[in-house]
Design a protein around this motif. Structure first.
Motif, short mmCIF file in Angstrom:
data_model
loop_
_atom_site.label_atom_id
_atom_site.label_comp_id
_atom_site.label_asym_id
_atom_site.label_seq_id
_atom_site.Cartn_x
_atom_site.Cartn_y
_atom_site.Cartn_z
N GLN A 1 3.09 15.83 -7.11
CA GLN A 1 1.74 15.67 -7.67
C GLN A 1 1.69 14.52 -8.66
O GLN A 1 0.75 13.72 -8.67
CB GLN A 1 1.33 16.95 -8.39
CG GLN A 1 0.73 17.98 -7.46
CD GLN A 1 0.61 19.33 -8.13
OE1 GLN A 1 0.76 19.44 -9.35
NE2 GLN A 1 0.34 20.35 -7.35
N GLY A 2 2.72 14.44 -9.52
CA GLY A 2 2.76 13.38 -10.53
C GLY A 2 2.78 12.02 -9.88
O GLY A 2 2.04 11.11 -10.27
N LEU A 3 3.61 11.85 -8.85
CA LEU A 3 3.70 10.57 -8.15
C LEU A 3 2.37 10.22 -7.51
O LEU A 3 1.93 9.08 -7.55
CB LEU A 3 4.79 10.63 -7.08
CG LEU A 3 6.22 10.52 -7.55
CD1 LEU A 3 7.17 10.79 -6.40
CD2 LEU A 3 6.47 9.14 -8.11
N SER A 4 1.75 11.23 -6.92
CA SER A 4 0.47 10.99 -6.25
C SER A 4 -0.58 10.53 -7.25
O SER A 4 -1.32 9.57 -7.00
CB SER A 4 0.06 12.28 -5.55
OG SER A 4 -1.31 12.29 -5.34
N ALA A 5 -0.62 11.20 -8.43
CA ALA A 5 -1.60 10.82 -9.44
C ALA A 5 -1.31 9.42 -9.97
O ALA A 5 -2.22 8.62 -10.20
CB ALA A 5 -1.60 11.84 -10.57
N ALA A 6 -0.01 9.11 -10.17
CA ALA A 6 0.36 7.79 -10.68
C ALA A 6 0.01 6.71 -9.66
O ALA A 6 -0.49 5.64 -10.01
CB ALA A 6 1.84 7.75 -11.01
N ALA A 7 0.26 7.01 -8.38
CA ALA A 7 -0.06 6.04 -7.33
C ALA A 7 -1.56 5.77 -7.28
O ALA A 7 -1.99 4.65 -7.02
CB ALA A 7 0.44 6.55 -5.99
N ALA A 8 -2.34 6.82 -7.57
CA ALA A 8 -3.79 6.65 -7.56
C ALA A 8 -4.22 5.66 -8.64
O ALA A 8 -5.17 4.90 -8.44
CB ALA A 8 -4.47 7.99 -7.77
N VAL A 9 -3.52 5.64 -9.77
CA VAL A 9 -3.86 4.68 -10.83
C VAL A 9 -3.57 3.26 -10.35
O VAL A 9 -4.37 2.35 -10.56
CB VAL A 9 -3.05 4.98 -12.11
CG1 VAL A 9 -3.33 3.93 -13.17
CG2 VAL A 9 -3.36 6.36 -12.63
N GLY B 1 0.78 -1.23 0.00
CA GLY B 1 0.00 0.00 0.00
C GLY B 1 0.81 1.27 0.00
O GLY B 1 0.27 2.34 0.28
N GLY B 2 2.08 1.19 -0.32
CA GLY B 2 2.88 2.40 -0.43
C GLY B 2 3.22 2.68 -1.88
O GLY B 2 4.40 2.80 -2.22
N ALA B 3 2.20 2.78 -2.72
CA ALA B 3 2.45 2.86 -4.16
C ALA B 3 3.25 4.11 -4.53
O ALA B 3 4.15 4.06 -5.37
CB ALA B 3 1.14 2.82 -4.93
N GLY B 4 2.95 5.25 -3.89
CA GLY B 4 3.66 6.48 -4.20
C GLY B 4 5.15 6.34 -3.92
O GLY B 4 5.99 6.68 -4.76
N ALA B 5 5.46 5.78 -2.77
CA ALA B 5 6.86 5.59 -2.41
C ALA B 5 7.52 4.59 -3.33
O ALA B 5 8.68 4.76 -3.72
CB ALA B 5 6.95 5.11 -0.96
N ALA B 6 6.77 3.53 -3.73
CA ALA B 6 7.35 2.52 -4.62
C ALA B 6 7.69 3.13 -5.97
O ALA B 6 8.72 2.82 -6.56
CB ALA B 6 6.38 1.36 -4.80
N LEU B 7 6.83 4.02 -6.46
CA LEU B 7 7.11 4.66 -7.74
C LEU B 7 8.34 5.57 -7.63
O LEU B 7 9.17 5.62 -8.53
CB LEU B 7 5.90 5.46 -8.21
CG LEU B 7 4.75 4.60 -8.72
CD1 LEU B 7 3.48 5.42 -8.87
CD2 LEU B 7 5.12 3.99 -10.06
N PHE B 8 8.44 6.27 -6.51
CA PHE B 8 9.61 7.13 -6.29
C PHE B 8 10.86 6.26 -6.24
O PHE B 8 11.92 6.64 -6.73
CB PHE B 8 9.42 7.92 -5.00
CG PHE B 8 10.48 8.96 -4.77
CD1 PHE B 8 10.87 9.81 -5.79
CD2 PHE B 8 11.07 9.10 -3.54
CE1 PHE B 8 11.84 10.77 -5.59
CE2 PHE B 8 12.05 10.06 -3.32
CZ PHE B 8 12.44 10.89 -4.35
N HIS B 9 10.70 5.07 -5.67
CA HIS B 9 11.82 4.14 -5.60
C HIS B 9 12.25 3.72 -7.00
O HIS B 9 13.46 3.59 -7.27
CB HIS B 9 11.42 2.91 -4.78
CG HIS B 9 12.58 2.10 -4.33
ND1 HIS B 9 13.32 2.42 -3.24
CD2 HIS B 9 13.15 0.99 -4.86
CE1 HIS B 9 14.29 1.54 -3.10
NE2 HIS B 9 14.22 0.67 -4.06
#
Lengths: 513, 216
Positions: A485-493, A331-339
């Motif tokens: 913002q971009g990470l947040s929107a991507a995590a929402a997907v 459930g940490g999609a935003g952090a995973a994308l940043f990773h």
């Protein structure tokens, strides 16, 4: 599904590299081939920047009657890809110029490299931009086929062995993903979609909760094994260390820096569909987290005992793909994308540095690379800092993302999972630190000075290392608003949530700004 | 038409068994060619009654690729490398056939449990089982054989299984996607062919099990 003229840009990242790849077959000299490669990567990066800007104002872009599309998730990955491709294309010129005097690099091999390199970029873009999950699969399989011969640009027995393993394991593995795609398609039959729309991700995600749960579950298992093989998740990772260690450094950088992430992207696309179809109980997410955790542990078991720097970096990729999968799963999609972003930057820099140092030392054994800070200060420090970044040291970007994933895990996962995750990271940290210190300050083997004189990097290489290090540390210290913002929107997907709320609250400890 | 389909599926399963039991490469290539033609006919037979140009084109392309082009490529590789048969595979012919029987049992069991709509419409659950059997046979050949050639053969059989499964369970995937998939499979076999050429030239053999320098 309104098609704006701007959306025609979606064709560019696929068509430009494809055309350039073909053109490379007729280029008169390696010089022109590297110019083409560089121009292609630059054009790709410019297009990606425009497209990211176009989706930043929210919403999606469609082209080709809905078959090509771009949303926050694919825009993020497109940006990462074009950055890695640009850096690696710049680097490939210095690498192969040095290679020319070491092992020879004639026009034929330059043509092979240029054609396949640009072709691989086109295929990766196809993966990211296609809305049709069948075409997405075609793109992934195409990357396998196009990159197979990039591993043995320089034909040696070892590179042929690595290429054959890569080709067999990934072809068969990715075919499993196709089986999974078929199962998802067959469960989507009851949605009553037109045949032309049946595999479109946007259509499926609108109606995902009406898909049959059982075939979707079976399909996800196949997809996880299939794309997991290509993403290098354990226990399907066997091809990865061989291919990464034998490929030329720019190719290893593209493999690790983005090809693995592209396969992970496919899993991120499928995950919200499966979660919606199975009633959002976290079945698929937990499965993904399990594979991620296993990958981290397998990597931790192998990293301390590696002798070859490129194999060590390959196992580190296994670890980081594991961290991304684990992060998404818990459930940490935003952090995973940043990773994903941090890993792509650090890992390509590490492969660049290891490649140039290895060329100089004539071997990729870490023993022979001792004292690299003294011998090649630029690439020595590049390797040291990149490996520190990969180990998760402060203040690099990967520390931030791993820390956020850890926080997410403590909030949602049982204690033993957190303990396993942490101990895996700790072992990797110690192992990587040991290797990094040995290579940076360790005793240099007594050997004669290479006959082609002292190891002096070109100005463009200095700029390359500096830019990558600034990005890597800068992102660890400060996150720009648009990226956030971009990470947040991507995590929402990925989470399938209408807003990025649950992913984002994990990320910042508070609600979405 | 249902009888014809079932007869064809029986032939498919029997050809899988033959592949497991036979070590002579030229015979195996002939069997794979037979499977390819069979699958082309199969995709026509399943769609009997609503034969659109799409069905004909896909059947023709897949039949041509799987029945003619792949066998020619493989035959060429056999004559280049001078390999005649699979000698001392990891699993011998008789255990392989026994494994095949077990695989068939597993396929029938799984085929009966997968809740698929397409297969039921086409009139026979045997379709799913036969396609799974072909898929597993291909996987078995990739894993249990030593020659790079037989592994490529296994990959083709594996693809055949997936193709049959797709025809049986989904049916109306857009033609563009299916052509893309066929193209990918074709390029895969082609690339494997080139890879075998290089391996043979570099090592003077095609034994994938002797490609074992990289470890750890």
């Amino acid at each position: 599904m309104n098609v704006r003229p701007f959306a025609l840009l979606l064709w560019f990242p696929i068509l430009i590299p494809a055309a350039a790849g073909l053109a490379c077959r007729w280029m008169p000299s390696p010089k022109w081939i590297f110019r083409t490669v560089l121009a292609t990567a630059a054009a790709d990066a410019a297009t990606a920047a425009l497209l990211v800007w176009g989706t930043a104002s929210g919403g999606r872009l469609f082209a080709a009657s809905g078959w090509l599309f771009l949303d926050a998730l694919s825009a993020f990955h497109l940006a990462v890809m074009s950055a890695v491709a640009l850096f690696a294309s710049v680097f490939s010129r210095s690498y192969f110029t040095a290679e020319e005097s070491l092992h020879g690099f004639d026009r034929g091999r330059a043509r092979q490299f240029g054609g396949l390199w640009c072709g691989a970029l086109a295929a990766l873009s196809l993966v990211l931009l296609s809305n049709n999950i069948g075409v997405m699969w075609v793109g992934i399989e195409a990357t396998t086929l196009l990159t197979a011969f990039l591993i043995c640009v320089r034909v040696t027995p070892e590179s042929l062995e690595a290429m054959w393993k890569y080709l067999m394991v990934c072809s068969v593995g990715v075919a499993f993903a196709f089986m999974g795609t078929l199962l998802v398609a067959s469960s989507a039959k009851r949605l009553g979609l037109e045949p032309m729309e049946m595999l479109l991700w946007t259509k499926l995600s609108e109606n995902a909760s009406a898909m049959g749960a059982l075939p979707v579950k079976a399909g996800f298992l196949f997809l996880l094994v299939g794309y997991g093989t290509k993403a290098g998740l354990a226990p399907m990772h066997n091809w990865l260390p061989d291919a990464h260690s034998q490929a030329p450094a720019p190719v290893s950088a593209l493999f690790s820096g983005f090809m693995l992430s592209a396969a992970m992207y496919c899993l991120m696309r499928i995950l919200p569909l499966v979660e919606a179809a199975t009633g959002r109980v976290g079945w698929a997410a937990h499965l993904l987290a399990g594979f991620g955790l296993l990958s981290i542990l397998v990597a931790a078991a192998f990293i301390p005992f590696q002798k070859n720097v490129k194999r060590f970096l390959a196992y580190s990729s296994l670890e980081h793909m594991g961290v991304v999968a684990f992060g998404i799963g818990i459930g940490g999609a935003g952090a995973a994308l940043f990773h994903t972003l941090g890993h792509s930057l650090a890992k390509s820099l590490a492969f660049f540095s290891a490649g140039r140092l290895g060329q100089d030392a004539g071997s990729y054994e870490m023993k022979t690379l001792g004292g690299s800070l003294k011998r090649g200060p630029l690439w020595g420090s590049g390797l040291l800092l990149a490996v520190l970044g990969l180990a998760g040291a402060v203040p690099f970007a990967l520390f931030m993302s791993e820390f956020q994933i850890l926080r997410a895990a403590m909030a949602t996962a049982p204690a033993w999972v957190v303990v396993l995750f942490l101990s895996g990271l700790a072992v990797v940290f110690i192992g990587a630190l040991h290797h990094a210190i040995g290579m940076a300050w360790g005793e240099a083997p007594s050997r004669s000075v290479p006959e082609n004189g002292p190891f002096r990097p070109a100005a463009v290489e200095t700029v390359l290392v500096a830019v990558m290090l600034i990005l890597l540390t800068g992102l660890g210290l400060w996150m720009p608003g648009p990226l956030r913002q971009g990470l947040s929107a991507a995590a929402a997907v990925v989470t399938g949530a209408p807003s990025g709320l649950d992913a984002w609250s994990v990320w910042t400890g508070g609600p979405t700004p | 038409m249902k009888e014809a389909i079932e007869l064809g599926l029986m032939a498919l399963v029997l050809s899988d068994m033959a592949l497991l039991g036979i070590g002579l490469l030229s015979t195996c290539i002939r069997i794979v060619a037979f499977q390819g033609v069979l699958l082309g006919l199969f995709s026509v037979a399943v769609n009997w009654g609503f034969l659109t140009p799409r069905v004909w084109i896909l059947a023709a392309v897949s039949g041509l690729l799987k029945g003619v082009v792949y066998p020619l490529l493989l035959r060429r590789a056999v004559s280049d490398a001078g390999v005649q048969r699979e000698i001392e595979p990891y699993v011998g012919p008789i255990p392989s056939v026994l494994a095949g029987i077990a695989l068939f049992g597993a396929s029938v069991w799984i085929g009966g449990r997968l809740p698929l709509t397409g297969a039921a419409e086409a009139g026979s659950r045997l379709i799913v089982s036969a396609s799974l059997m072909t898929l597993l046979t291909g996987l078995f050949l990739v894993a249990a054989r030593k020659k790079a050639l037989t592994q490529t053969l296994g990959y083709i059989v594996f693809e055949n299984g997936i193709f049959a499964f797709g025809v049986a369970s989904v049916g109306e995937i857009p033609a563009l996607v299916e052509l893309g998939i066929l193209l990918d499979a074709f390029v895969a076999v082609f690339v494997m062919g080139i890879a075998m050429y290089h391996i043979n030239r570099e090592f003077d053999h095609l034994d994938a099990d002797r490609l074992n320098a990289l470890k750890g």
